[in-house]
Design a protein around this motif. Structure first.
Motif, PDB file in Angstrom:
ATOM      1  N   MET A  82       0.831  -1.210   0.000  1.00  0.00           N
ATOM      2  CA  MET A  82       0.000   0.000   0.000  1.00  0.00           C
ATOM      3  C   MET A  82       0.863   1.256   0.000  1.00  0.00           C
ATOM      4  N   VAL A  83       1.907   1.263   0.811  1.00  0.00           N
ATOM      5  CA  VAL A  83       2.807   2.421   0.856  1.00  0.00           C
ATOM      6  C   VAL A  83       3.429   2.634  -0.520  1.00  0.00           C
ATOM      7  N   ASN A  84       3.857   1.562  -1.177  1.00  0.00           N
ATOM      8  CA  ASN A  84       4.438   1.674  -2.517  1.00  0.00           C
ATOM      9  C   ASN A  84       3.415   2.199  -3.527  1.00  0.00           C
ATOM     10  N   LEU A  85       2.184   1.743  -3.420  1.00  0.00           N
ATOM     11  CA  LEU A  85       1.122   2.214  -4.308  1.00  0.00           C
ATOM     12  C   LEU A  85       0.889   3.707  -4.102  1.00  0.00           C
ATOM     13  N   PHE A  86       0.753   4.124  -2.850  1.00  0.00           N
ATOM     14  CA  PHE A  86       0.507   5.539  -2.557  1.00  0.00           C
ATOM     15  C   PHE A  86       1.686   6.409  -2.999  1.00  0.00           C
ATOM     16  N   ASP A  87       2.888   5.881  -2.819  1.00  0.00           N
ATOM     17  CA  ASP A  87       4.086   6.595  -3.254  1.00  0.00           C
ATOM     18  C   ASP A  87       4.053   6.815  -4.767  1.00  0.00           C
ATOM     19  N   SER A  88       3.668   5.790  -5.524  1.00  0.00           N
ATOM     20  CA  SER A  88       3.619   5.931  -6.983  1.00  0.00           C
ATOM     21  C   SER A  88       2.530   6.905  -7.413  1.00  0.00           C
ATOM     22  N   ILE A  89       1.436   6.939  -6.669  1.00  0.00           N
ATOM     23  CA  ILE A  89       0.365   7.885  -6.986  1.00  0.00           C
ATOM     24  C   ILE A  89       0.845   9.320  -6.769  1.00  0.00           C
ATOM     25  N   ILE A  90       1.488   9.559  -5.657  1.00  0.00           N
ATOM     26  CA  ILE A  90       1.978  10.910  -5.347  1.00  0.00           C
ATOM     27  C   ILE A  90       3.044  11.344  -6.342  1.00  0.00           C
TER      28      ILE A  90
END
Length: 108
Positions: A82-90
């Motif tokens: 999830m952290v990696n997903l949110f990082d890619s979104i940002i």
């Protein structure tokens, strides 16, 4: 005359959602990155005009389908995923400082 939002089937809503995603891809390709401040209104307007619905209905439909997809996507994800997903979104948002850093890194 505009259609009532409640008259759309899930399949029609999915088509509108997919059309929006295609338009975002088009604008991202044109501008070299995703700029929400520039692209979001254009995309929703494109969808509203294409489907003969109001801007608000196009936005509501996109958000409804996106939420369902996001809920499904994160089901079963680990905290790290999830952290990696949110990082890619940002980092994919060129309006943010992190998105600007990503753009600079890509140009190197």
């Amino acid at each position: 005359m505009l259609r009532d939002l409640k008259s759309f089937t899930q399949e029609e809503k999915k088509q509108i959602h997919d059309y929006c995603k295609e338009r975002w891809g088009y604008y991202q390709k044109m501008d070299g990155a995703y700029y929400p401040s520039k692209h979001d209104v254009k995309v929703i307007n494109d969808a509203a005009n294409h489907y003969g619905i109001s801007y608000q209905d196009a936005d509501d439909i996109f958000m409804e389908i996106s939420k369902a997809e996001a809920d499904q996507m994160v089901k079963g994800m680990s905290k790290t995923q999830m952290v990696n997903l949110f990082d890619s979104i940002i980092k994919g948002n060129a309006d943010t400082p992190w998105g600007q850093m990503e753009l600079k890194n890509k140009k190197k």
